[in-house]
Write an enzyme that holds these catalytic residues in place. Structure first.
Site, PDB file in Angstrom:
ATOM      1  N   ASP A  10      -1.913  53.537   5.856  1.00 24.94           N
ATOM      2  CA  ASP A  10      -2.362  52.673   6.949  1.00 24.94           C
ATOM      3  C   ASP A  10      -3.884  52.648   6.920  1.00 24.94           C
ATOM      4  O   ASP A  10      -4.515  53.481   6.263  1.00 24.94           O
ATOM      5  CB  ASP A  10      -1.859  53.223   8.300  1.00 24.94           C
ATOM      6  CG  ASP A  10      -2.333  52.402   9.491  1.00 24.94           C
ATOM      7  OD1 ASP A  10      -2.378  51.163   9.384  1.00 24.94           O
ATOM      8  OD2 ASP A  10      -2.702  52.993  10.531  1.00 24.94           O
ATOM      9  N   SER A  11      -4.467  51.737   7.689  1.00 26.57           N
ATOM     10  CA  SER A  11      -5.923  51.703   7.816  1.00 26.57           C
ATOM     11  C   SER A  11      -6.439  52.940   8.558  1.00 26.57           C
ATOM     12  O   SER A  11      -7.618  53.246   8.508  1.00 26.57           O
ATOM     13  CB  SER A  11      -6.337  50.447   8.576  1.00 26.57           C
ATOM     14  OG  SER A  11      -5.683  50.421   9.835  1.00 26.57           O
ATOM     15  N   TYR A  42      -8.964  47.208   9.691  1.00 32.37           N
ATOM     16  CA  TYR A  42      -8.678  46.186   8.685  1.00 32.37           C
ATOM     17  C   TYR A  42      -8.476  44.819   9.377  1.00 32.37           C
ATOM     18  O   TYR A  42      -8.655  43.775   8.776  1.00 32.37           O
ATOM     19  CB  TYR A  42      -7.394  46.514   7.912  1.00 32.37           C
ATOM     20  CG  TYR A  42      -7.466  47.612   6.875  1.00 32.37           C
ATOM     21  CD1 TYR A  42      -8.581  48.444   6.736  1.00 32.37           C
ATOM     22  CD2 TYR A  42      -6.395  47.816   6.004  1.00 32.37           C
ATOM     23  CE1 TYR A  42      -8.605  49.445   5.768  1.00 32.37           C
ATOM     24  CE2 TYR A  42      -6.419  48.806   5.030  1.00 32.37           C
ATOM     25  CZ  TYR A  42      -7.521  49.618   4.920  1.00 32.37           C
ATOM     26  OH  TYR A  42      -7.535  50.602   3.954  1.00 32.37           O
ATOM     27  N   GLY A  43      -8.059  44.887  10.630  1.00 35.08           N
ATOM     28  CA  GLY A  43      -7.587  43.688  11.332  1.00 35.08           C
ATOM     29  C   GLY A  43      -8.640  42.643  11.624  1.00 35.08           C
ATOM     30  O   GLY A  43      -8.316  41.524  12.016  1.00 35.08           O
ATOM     31  N   CYS A  73       1.179  49.477   8.132  1.00 36.09           N
ATOM     32  CA  CYS A  73       0.036  48.791   8.731  1.00 36.09           C
ATOM     33  C   CYS A  73       0.440  47.337   8.893  1.00 36.09           C
ATOM     34  O   CYS A  73       0.765  46.656   7.902  1.00 36.09           O
ATOM     35  CB  CYS A  73      -1.169  48.914   7.789  1.00 36.09           C
ATOM     36  SG  CYS A  73      -2.610  47.995   8.350  1.00 36.09           S
ATOM     37  N   THR A  75      -1.378  44.856   9.612  1.00 33.32           N
ATOM     38  CA  THR A  75      -2.357  43.951   9.005  1.00 33.32           C
ATOM     39  C   THR A  75      -2.094  43.813   7.507  1.00 33.32           C
ATOM     40  O   THR A  75      -1.977  42.704   6.989  1.00 33.32           O
ATOM     41  CB  THR A  75      -3.786  44.479   9.261  1.00 33.32           C
ATOM     42  OG1 THR A  75      -3.952  44.662  10.669  1.00 33.32           O
ATOM     43  CG2 THR A  75      -4.830  43.536   8.726  1.00 33.32           C
ATOM     44  N   GLU A 152      -8.119  54.005  19.827  1.00 24.36           N
ATOM     45  CA  GLU A 152      -8.973  54.909  19.046  1.00 24.36           C
ATOM     46  C   GLU A 152      -9.976  55.649  19.938  1.00 24.36           C
ATOM     47  O   GLU A 152     -10.423  56.734  19.618  1.00 24.36           O
ATOM     48  CB  GLU A 152      -9.739  54.117  17.972  1.00 24.36           C
ATOM     49  CG  GLU A 152      -8.846  53.471  16.933  1.00 24.36           C
ATOM     50  CD  GLU A 152      -8.577  54.370  15.730  1.00 24.36           C
ATOM     51  OE1 GLU A 152      -9.483  55.103  15.328  1.00 24.36           O
ATOM     52  OE2 GLU A 152      -7.445  54.327  15.219  1.00 24.36           O
ATOM     53  N   CYS A 186       1.443  45.850  15.343  1.00 25.01           N
ATOM     54  CA  CYS A 186       0.408  46.741  14.800  1.00 25.01           C
ATOM     55  C   CYS A 186       0.900  48.157  15.075  1.00 25.01           C
ATOM     56  O   CYS A 186       1.390  48.448  16.176  1.00 25.01           O
ATOM     57  CB  CYS A 186      -0.910  46.474  15.526  1.00 25.01           C
ATOM     58  SG  CYS A 186      -2.164  47.741  15.271  1.00 25.01           S
ATOM     59  N   THR A 187       0.778  49.021  14.070  1.00 31.53           N
ATOM     60  CA  THR A 187       1.379  50.354  14.202  1.00 31.53           C
ATOM     61  C   THR A 187       0.629  51.265  15.182  1.00 31.53           C
ATOM     62  O   THR A 187       1.106  52.347  15.503  1.00 31.53           O
ATOM     63  CB  THR A 187       1.507  51.026  12.825  1.00 31.53           C
ATOM     64  OG1 THR A 187       0.248  50.965  12.147  1.00 31.53           O
ATOM     65  CG2 THR A 187       2.568  50.333  11.983  1.00 31.53           C
ATOM     66  N   HIS A 188      -0.524  50.814  15.658  1.00 31.14           N
ATOM     67  CA  HIS A 188      -1.226  51.575  16.712  1.00 31.14           C
ATOM     68  C   HIS A 188      -0.606  51.353  18.097  1.00 31.14           C
ATOM     69  O   HIS A 188      -0.792  52.155  18.994  1.00 31.14           O
ATOM     70  CB  HIS A 188      -2.683  51.123  16.818  1.00 31.14           C
ATOM     71  CG  HIS A 188      -3.619  51.798  15.880  1.00 31.14           C
ATOM     72  ND1 HIS A 188      -3.603  51.565  14.539  1.00 31.14           N
ATOM     73  CD2 HIS A 188      -4.612  52.705  16.113  1.00 31.14           C
ATOM     74  CE1 HIS A 188      -4.570  52.291  13.961  1.00 31.14           C
ATOM     75  NE2 HIS A 188      -5.186  52.994  14.908  1.00 31.14           N
TER      76      HIS A 188
HETATM   77  N1  DGL Z   1      -2.498  50.083  12.041  1.00 31.80           N
HETATM   78  C1  DGL Z   1      -3.237  48.862  11.806  1.00 31.80           C
HETATM   79  C2  DGL Z   1      -2.254  47.694  11.942  1.00 31.80           C
HETATM   80  O1  DGL Z   1      -1.052  47.961  12.068  1.00 31.80           O
HETATM   81  C3  DGL Z   1      -4.397  48.978  12.717  1.00 31.80           C
HETATM   82  C4  DGL Z   1      -5.294  47.850  12.872  1.00 31.80           C
HETATM   83  C5  DGL Z   1      -6.516  47.706  12.043  1.00 31.80           C
HETATM   84  O2  DGL Z   1      -6.754  48.386  11.053  1.00 31.80           O
HETATM   85  O3  DGL Z   1      -7.276  46.812  12.435  1.00 31.80           O
HETATM   86  O4  DGL Z   1      -2.577  46.537  11.898  1.00 31.80           O
END
Ligand code: DGL
Length: 276
Positions: A10-11, A42-43, A73, A75, A152, A186-188
């Protein structure tokens, strides 16, 4: 039987919501995780940048002889939906299709909401995946770019007024559209569950994209007879491109318990050498 590890990337830390479910479903499996905490988010980045980061992440994970790669992730999974070549011949899944399948199974009125990063929503990948399964369903996507920074920075605690306000603003169109299922694309976002639930109410089914990818990987490995055949419990090893201490401090929130494995830092110089 195949005793190689399951690779997850993941990011950042959001992909740990997938690891949490993998640990629950497949306790005998070894897991190698990479969180690109030095380059998150990453998004907000271009397709070209996301694809190049994803290729490096996947190549790094592959060095650990994994039997499957999970891009945990939203994204990466959305941007790469039509080009998963970075996985090469290793078994691969993103989070989009597993989450779309779960949403299609859960909806009663055929109205599905999707929330994700700006890059994710821009691709329309979840909408395309839902329509490939159930062409007549209505899908409404809303980008929620402030959710990841809120998570975060520790604002995703129940009752936080800032988080509640932001969630209300983003989710209002989904409420008025009457969706009965909401994909957390989004996994967050499972960490925002309290705020999301307060906005949309108790009757809307929330689909965690990371957990659905874990369930799908479990089904796939089972059907291909690729599960780990050893008796004991599996190990988790976490790699991060930024501070291992900071990763370990936050990871338990996503894992829903202790950080059950070593946390090792990989420098960006090392990572960028791992091109697929
Ligand atoms: N976990 C990423 C996702 O699911 C987090 C978002 C990101 O990196 O911007 O998109």
């Amino acid at each position: 039987m195949n005793n190689n590890a399951i690779g997850v990337f993941d990011s950042g830390l959001g992909g740990l919501t997938c690891v949490r479910e993998l640990n629950r479903l497949l306790p005998a499996e070894d897991i190698v995780y990479f969180g690109d905490t030095a380059r998150i988010p990453y998004g907000t980045r271009s397709r070209k940048t996301v694809m190049s980061y994803a290729a490096q992440d996947a190549a790094f994970i592959k060095r650990h002889n994994v039997k499957i790669i999970i891009a945990a992730c939203g994204t990466v999974s959305s941007v790469a939906a039509e080009d998963e070549s970075f996985a090469g011949d290793t078994l691969f899944t993103g989070v989009v299709l597993p989450a779309a399948r779960a949403a299609c199974a859960a909806t009663k009125n055929g109205k599905i909401g999707v929330i994700g990063t700006s890059a994710t929503v821009r691709t329309g990948a979840y909408e395309k995946a839902v329509r490939s399964i159930c062409p007549g369903f209505e899908v409404i996507g809303v980008a929620c770019p402030l959710f990841v920074p809120l998570v975060e920075n520790g604002f995703a605690v129940p009752g936080d007024p800032v988080t509640a306000l932001v969630a209300d603003r983003y989710l209002a169109p989904l409420k008025s559209a009457g969706v009965d299922v909401l994909i957390l694309g989004c996994t967050h976002y499972p960490l925002m569950e309290d705020a999301i639930r307060s906005c949309v109410g108790g009757d809307v089914a929330l689909i965690s994209s990371g957990a659905e990818a874990a369930k799908y990987a479990c089904t796939l490995l089972t059907s291909l007879k690729m599960l780990n055949g050893s008796e004991g419990g599996g190990t988790n090893t976490y790699y991060t491109s930024d501070s291992a201490r900071m990763f370990a401090e936050s990871a338990s929130l996503y894992l829903g318990g202790e950080v059950n494995g070593k946390v090792i830092k990989v420098s960006l110089e090392e990572l960028t050498r791992f091109q697929a």
